[in-house]
Every structure is written in structure tokens, then in C-alpha cells.
Design a protein around this motif. Structure first.
Motif, short mmCIF file in Angstrom:
data_model
loop_
_atom_site.label_atom_id
_atom_site.label_comp_id
_atom_site.label_asym_id
_atom_site.label_seq_id
_atom_site.Cartn_x
_atom_site.Cartn_y
_atom_site.Cartn_z
N LYS A 146 -5.00 2.20 8.67
CA LYS A 146 -4.14 1.02 8.81
C LYS A 146 -2.67 1.40 8.68
N ASN A 198 0.84 -1.19 0.00
CA ASN A 198 0.00 0.00 0.00
C ASN A 198 0.88 1.24 0.00
N ALA A 255 -13.17 4.78 1.86
CA ALA A 255 -12.21 3.76 1.39
C ALA A 255 -10.79 4.22 1.69
N VAL A 302 -10.06 4.11 5.54
CA VAL A 302 -9.82 2.77 6.06
C VAL A 302 -8.35 2.40 5.87
N ILE A 303 -7.81 2.71 4.70
CA ILE A 303 -6.42 2.36 4.42
C ILE A 303 -5.46 3.24 5.22
#
Lengths: 282, 466
Positions: free
Chosen positions: A277, A136, A270, A273-274
Motif C-alpha cells: 500500500k 503508517n 502482514a 500488505v502494508i
């Protein structure tokens, strides 16, 4: 509202389409259609000529496997001059991974073998042959700086919660997924697309990701890049409309073209959320 | 030494089951391989009568393995198989330990192992299989597996070792066919592949067999987006497809070097397709799995009656069309882990029910692949209008939400039009909402990625929500 239409050129859709890059085309098309802007998707490949390429208002090229890239490389030689002219002429475009690397001067394989590329952008790529850069990625972009050449009225209009620039912040975060063996190094005549917040970026040294030159954007972002980063999609659409229907700088009778704001709450979630993390205390 | 490893392995397996720490399906093998890296080699050499069948490919490994298991059992053989998630060398080692006596004796006729794509070369270094089935290669977890051509090349060079008795390949996948040609050509030492491929009758050794779908079952006329291997693996020219089953599986030929589908074993295929009941599970992809299993059975000269009897016993494998009943409502799970399997799941579901209620669960954990880009290669646009209620969840629920949104005529935010779509981060809540959206007797079709499938099963079989 005046009837607008954009021809979106998709470079090598069945060769340069690894892992979801088509999502970028879907997003460009839908974001136009939802605003009443007509679109036509034009496949540019071995069977199309330079005239058809010139007819495009916006370009997108994805990444590919090595075998496929060999085939594309041969054909691109024939389209090189036209593509260069378009890029220099501010035709907006999004070039992902392998598509991005093509725009540079050369690609040096792990074996030391050098493959000449199109040489349109001041950059080159080297593959050290060790690990691939996978994972990511989040970067920070400043569209206004990036677009120094043509500060657009569009940017000014679209400030706001869903706009190009968040309300009280001129910076913007893009998230995606990178997976590349090549490391791209930029020359002095070209700017990076953004600064890496998390992940590797164009190479694992400079902490910079992608490139921006005039209205052309190159990046290693898969994901694909546009669904979760709709600001970038709108930036490309805006540039394309502006180029096709906007006034020249000398003209006073400026045409008013406004991009309707769309609800991008799902994309925002979206992204959140990433980022939650990846980044502590986000 | 080996005896000790078996003993320890069995103990671990036992303790792990006792403590409910998963099924213990890779631990014993992992440990055995750490202590003795040649463990698999040793134990298989000590059991020369054990015939090993390896199954590799992106999609269909588990179901094909199950089909072969049932057919061989119907033929009266003693058979065991590895657990579907345990498909690396350590999983195979564990399976061998589990089925071995303490005296290193494996009292079975056949061991059926599904093998991870990247692990096949390593497995082939460690054992000499009776048969290898190569089903297909589709784009899947590029962050883990790398590019398709890379995997195919690894397989090809591993197979040059020629330590198998039968090689069974999918004729409709150009990459699988190319591997077969390559092996036969290096055997015949003719070297020039294009010559062999262009000669009218394809040279075929008895031990390399191809299976393929009859043309009348291939209903797609053109390739859809995301088809992978559509360029000639021999010369690089774009292949011409006369018929397409799905993705890049079909009847192809190369206009330049004449590379094309090899001849398939016609007799059993004709026999099978005369009667649809011989395909035990719905979906075109399961027809391929069935053909692969039957071709293997034919290599053993099994009688048709025996094969048919075995196929009759097939029940869906774990999470693959598995149906679970909850309070007079049904949940059917279709593992959907890459664009091709997702498309095929939707195609099959719509074949069962015209306007199904679906639940998509998208995770991005290691077994799913960290990169979720693949959802944009799903041909959702072709199916979206047929779906009744759509519920979405998983670690990357909003990514899936975006995919669904952009496949529709209007944005999801237009709540008047798109009220049939719901998104929840919490899986339990999602399943409840999904079940609430259907009537008694109806079915909720769940399309989860791998880790999501395990979670969904856990919630449903643990009946956590009730």
C-alpha cells in the motif's frame, strides 16, 4: 536444552499502555514460551522498588496520555539511577513513544516550557504544537551496524529466511504506525534505529527513526512494533539471554544458546500488505 | 434563503437515492452549511417546539438513540433521528432538512441525534438541546480522536455554555461523572471541586441526572488490561474499584480526594432490574444503553408502562446484533470497533452460545481508524479457548491473524493443533468459508469494524455469494 528463564519488566503497565503497546509484551512472552524459555512478567510501577527493577532481564515501556505521563515522570525520578545503570550495562529494552522520550535530556512543550527527562540518552524532544505526525511508517534497519559494540554470534547463526537478516540482504524493513506530537533530535553519541522509507520518523526533518544505544531501542512505532517485526523481538530476546547466560569475553567455555527459528509467515504477509500500500512497485 | 437550501437539500437527497449513490445522508446538510454556516442555528430557532436530544459517547450511541426513539413513539410523540453514520453537524443538518417542510416547519416533537465525539462542541454552538446524554469514553481511534482526557475537556468546556435543559451522565464512568461535578460546581461557583466531591451527599441539580448499573450486575472483580480512566480525573490518584462492569466502568472511589460514583436514580433502575425482560437486548453494554434511554424518558415524566411498551418494540440496530438468514443458516453481526466493544461482543456471544463460530473482519479505513494497534488491547486470551472455528478477513487480515496467533498456546503454523483457523484476504470468500464451517440452523457470529460491517451487510443482503 538448558532451562532458561527471562524476567520481562513491563514499565508502568496501567499508565504507559496507550493503544496496544501491550502487544509487545505478549509477543516477547510467547516467542520465549514457544521455544521453551520460561518467562515472568514483572510490573514495574509506583509500588515496586529498585531491587525489583534490577531483577529484570529485559524491559519494555509504552506510550501514554499526557496526564498519565505526569504521574510516571514523578515516579521515574526515584528509579532513574537504577535504570541508567541497567541501560549502560547492556540490559536490553524497548521504549515506545512517551517511554522513548523519557530517556532523553528534556521535553520542550509547545508553550516553551521545558520538562527535564531522565537524561540517559543523548537526545531531546520538542513539541512545536502544530500537527501531530500520524500514519503508517516503514523504516530500514541495519542491526549489525546498530549493534557494533557487541557483534553477536546470534546474528550470524540466524541468517536465513526468518532470521534477523534476510538471506541476501543485510537490511531489514520494519513497519508500524506512528502518532506523536514530539520531535526527537539525536545527539552525536547515539545512532538512529533506522532510515525512514515511508512516514515521518523521530522528527519530520532528518528522515531517521528511533534510536539505538547499546541494547536499548527507542522508537515511535506503535502497531505495536513487535508482532509484525518479529526479528526485533528475537533480537531483544537474544540479547537478554546472552547477557544472562552467555559467557564473558574472557571465558573460553562458551555456552551454546540457539534461538529456535519460528514460522513467521503471517507477520511477513502482514508486513507485505502494508508495504504494498505504501510503496509503489514493492 | 433557508427555504432554498431545504429545497436543494431535498432534491439532492432524492436524486442521490434515485441514482443509488448511498442514502444521501450527509450531502444535503454539507451543502446547506457551506452556503449558510448558520443553517442549523436558524432552522432550530424557527422551530422552538422541536425538542432535540443529543447522544454522545464512544460506544452505544446508535442503540441508545433507537431505544429513545421507540420509547418516545410509544408515548405518542412524533420523532425522527439521524442516520447512524451521519453524526457530524452536516448529518444533523441533513436530517433537519429531510424532516422539514419547505416552509421551514419541522412538524415533530423530538429530533434524536447521535453526535460524533469530536463534533459535540460544534453541535452545541449551533443548537440548544433539550437533553444531552453522555454515555462513556473508551479508547477508540486515537489517530482521529486523540486522547480521552482531551475529548472530556472539550466536552466539559462546551457544556459550560449551559444551553441544555437536561444533562444525563453515566455515573459508572469516572470521566462522565467528573464532567457532571464540574458543571454543577461551576454553577454553584464554589470552585473547589474536591470539597464538593468529598461532602457526603453529592449536590445534584434536577437537570443533571446520573444513570448507573446496580452493583449486583457488575460481575468483574478486578480491572482488565486496557481499562482507560482508572486514575482520578480530579486529583490524579489511582481509583479504587469495588466492582467492575467492564473496562473502567464500575463502582470506584478515590482514596485521596474522595471522588466517587454519584447517586443514581434508583427507582426506575430497581424496577427495571426486577425483570430481565425490560432489558430488550443481550449484553451488559446494552443494559447501560437501556438505563440511559430510560433515564431520559423519566426526565419527561413518562409512565413505566409506556417505557416498557417502547422497549418491547426494540429490534437490533443496523449491524449491532443484527441477524441475517442465509439458506437456513444465520449470520449475526456484532459491530466491534474498539477494544471495549470487541470484548463486550465476545462476552455477549459466549453468553448466547458456549462454543461459537466467529468471523473477525479488520479494516483500516478512515471510519475504522487507520491504526490497528487497538486489537492488542482486546482481551482475546480470555475467550480464545471457547471459540470453535475462527475465520479472519479484512484489509488487515494478517494483523488480526497475528493477534489470534499470539493469544494461543501454540503457533498457528502448528496446523495439527490449530486447524480451526482460516485467513482470507477476500471477504466474500471468507464469508463463504465461515458459512461452510457451520451446520444448518447454526449461527456464524461476525465481529467487523465499521467499514467492514457495511461490506459484510452488502455481501449478505445483496446475497452476492449465493
Amino acid at each position: 536444552m538448558k532451562k532458561y528463564k527471562l524476567n520481562i519488566g513491563w514499565l508502568y503497565p496501567d499508565l504507559m499502555n496507550i493503544y496496544g503497546d501491550r502487544g509487545n509484551i505478549i509477543v516477547l512472552q510467547k516467542r520465549c514460551e514457544w521455544r521453551g524459555i520460561k518467562t515472568e512478567i514483572i510490573s514495574i510501577d509506583q509500588n515496586t522498588n529498585n531491587e525489583q527493577l534490577l531483577n529484570c532481564d529485559l524491559l519494555m515501556m509504552g506510550g501514554a496520555q499526557d496526564t498519565q505521563q505526569e504521574i510516571v515522570g514523578k515516579d521515574l525520578e526515584k528509579k532513574k539511577q537504577t535504570l541508567k545503570k541497567m541501560i549502560e550495562d547492556y540490559v536490553p529494552g524497548l521504549y515506545i513513544c512517551g517511554g522513548f522520550q523519557y530517556l532523553g535530556k528534556y521535553y520542550k512543550e509547545a508553550s516553551g516550557n521545558i520538562i527535564n527527562q531522565l537524561g540517559i540518552l543523548d537526545m531531546y524532544t520538542e513539541n512545536p504544537g502544530d500537527r501531530r505526525l500520524i500514519g503508517n511508517i516503514a523504516i530500514e534497519v541495519d542491526f549489525v551496524i546498530a549493534n557494533e559494540v557487541k557483534q553477536s554470534k546470534w546474528v550470524e547463526k540466524r541468517k536465513g529466511p526468518h532470521g534477523l537478516r534476510p538471506q541476501d540482504d543485510d537490511d531489514c524493513i520494519l513497519v508500524g504506525f506512528e502518532n506523536h506530537g514530539g520531535r526527537t533530535i539525536l545527539g552525536s553519541n547515539i545512532k538512529p534505529l533506522g532510515k525512514v522509507i515511508y512516514g515521518y520518523g523521530s522528527n519530520d526533518v532528518s528522515l531517521e527513526e528511533g534510536a539505538i544505544y547499546k541494547n536499548t531501542i527507542g522508537t515511535y512505532f506503535h502497531g505495536p512494533i513487535l508482532p509484525k517485526n518479529p526479528e526485533l523481538a528475537d533480537w531483544l530476546i537474544a540479547r537478554a539471554l546472552e547477557k544472562k547466560y552467555g559467557s564473558t569475553s574472557s571465558s573460553e567455555s562458551k555456552e551454546k544458546i540457539e534461538l529456535k527459528i519460528l514460522n513467521d509467515s503471517i507477520a511477513k504477509k502482514a508486513r507485505e500488505v502494508i508495504l504494498k500500500k505504501l510503496i509503489k512497485n514493492y | 434563503m433557508t427555504i432554498l437550501l431545504i429545497l436543494i437539500g431535498k432534491l439532492i437527497s432524492f436524486v442521490s437515492k434515485l441514482l443509488n449513490k448511498g442514502s444521501g445522508s450527509t450531502w444535503p446538510g454539507e451543502l446547506a452549511l457551506i452556503i449558510n454556516p448558520k443553517f442549523v442555528k436558524k432552522i432550530t430557532l424557527k422551530n422552538p417546539n422541536l425538542k432535540i436530544i443529543l447522544i454522545a459517547g464512544t460506544n452505544g450511541k446508535t442503540t441508545t438513540s433507537l431505544m429513545i426513539y421507540e420509547i418516545l413513539k410509544a408515548a405518542g410523540y412524533k420523532v425522527f433521528r439521524n442516520e447512524s453514520g451521519a453524526n457530524l453537524l452536516n448529518g444533523i443538518a441533513s436530517s433537519l432538512i429531510k424532516n422539514s417542510s419547505l416552509s421551514e416547519k419541522i412538524n415533530y416533537d423530538f429530533g434524536i441525534f447521535e453526535v460524533d465525539e469530536n463534533n459535540l462542541p460544534l453541535v452545541l454552538e449551533n443548537l440548544n438541546p433539550y437533553a444531552i446524554l453522555l454515555l462513556n469514553l473508551f479508547r477508540d481511534q486515537l489517530d482521529r480522536y486523540g486522547e480521552l482526557n482531551g475529548i472530556a475537556k472539550k466536552w466539559e468546556s462546551a457544556l459550560q455554555k449551559d444551553n441544555f435543559e437536561h444533562l444525563i451522565l453515566n455515573a459508572d464512568d469516572p470521566l462522565m461523572t467528573y464532567i457532571g461535578y464540574s458543571i454543577s460546581s461551576s454553577r454553584t461557583k464554589r470552585g473547589d471541586l474536591s470539597k464538593i466531591a468529598s461532602s457526603h451527599s453529592v449536590p445534584r441539580k434536577d437537570d443533571i441526572t446520573y444513570f448507573g448499573l446496580p452493583e449486583n450486575l457488575m460481575t468483574q472483580k478486578t480491572l482488565i488490561h486496557g481499562a482507560d480512566s482508572i486514575y482520578c480525573p480530579n486529583c490524579g490518584e489511582k481509583l479504587i474499584y469495588k466492582k467492575v462492569a467492564y473496562s473502567h466502568l464500575g463502582k470506584y472511589n478515590c482514596p485521596k480526594c474522595k471522588f466517587k460514583n454519584p447517586l443514581v436514580q434508583k427507582d426506575e433502575i430497581l424496577r427495571l432490574t426486577q425483570d430481565d425482560k425490560n432489558f430488550p437486548l443481550p449484553g451488559l453494554y446494552n443494559k447501560y444503553n437501556t438505563l440511559a434511554a430510560v433515564t431520559l424518558a423519566k426526565s419527561l415524566d413518562l409512565k413505566d408502562e409506556v417505557i416498557e411498551k417502547g422497549l418491547e418494540n426494540i429490534k437490533p440496530a443496523f449491524g449491532r446484533q443484527e441477524k441475517i438468514e442465509i439458506d437456513a443458516k444465520f449470520v449475526q453481526i456484532f459491530l466491534s470497533k474498539n477494544p471495549t466493544s470487541f470484548n463486550q461482543s465476545l462476552e455477549t456471544i459466549i453468553g448466547i452460545e458456549k462454543n461459537p463460530n466467529v468471523l473477525f473482519v479488520l479494516n483500516d479505513r478512515i471510519p475504522d481508524g487507520r491504526d490497528v494497534s487497538w486489537i492488542w488491547d482486546i482481551d482475546l486470551e480470555s475467550y480464545i479457548d471457547k471459540l470453535k472455528n475462527i475465520t479472519i478477513s479484512g484489509d488487515r487480515c494478517y494483523d488480526m491473524g497475528l493477534r489470534v496467533n499470539y493469544s494461543m498456546e501454540f503457533p498457528i503454523s502448528n496446523s495439527k493443533i490449530n486447524q480451526n483457523i482460516q485467513m482470507f484476504e477476500d471477504l466474500q470468500e471468507t464469508i463463504k468459508a465461515g458459512l461452510d464451517s457451520i451446520e444448518s440452523g447454526e449461527t456464524l457470529y461476525v465481529l467487523p469494524t465499521y467499514s467492514a460491517m457495511l461490506e459484510v451487510r452488502k455481501i449478505l443482503t445483496g446475497k452476492k455469494i449465493l
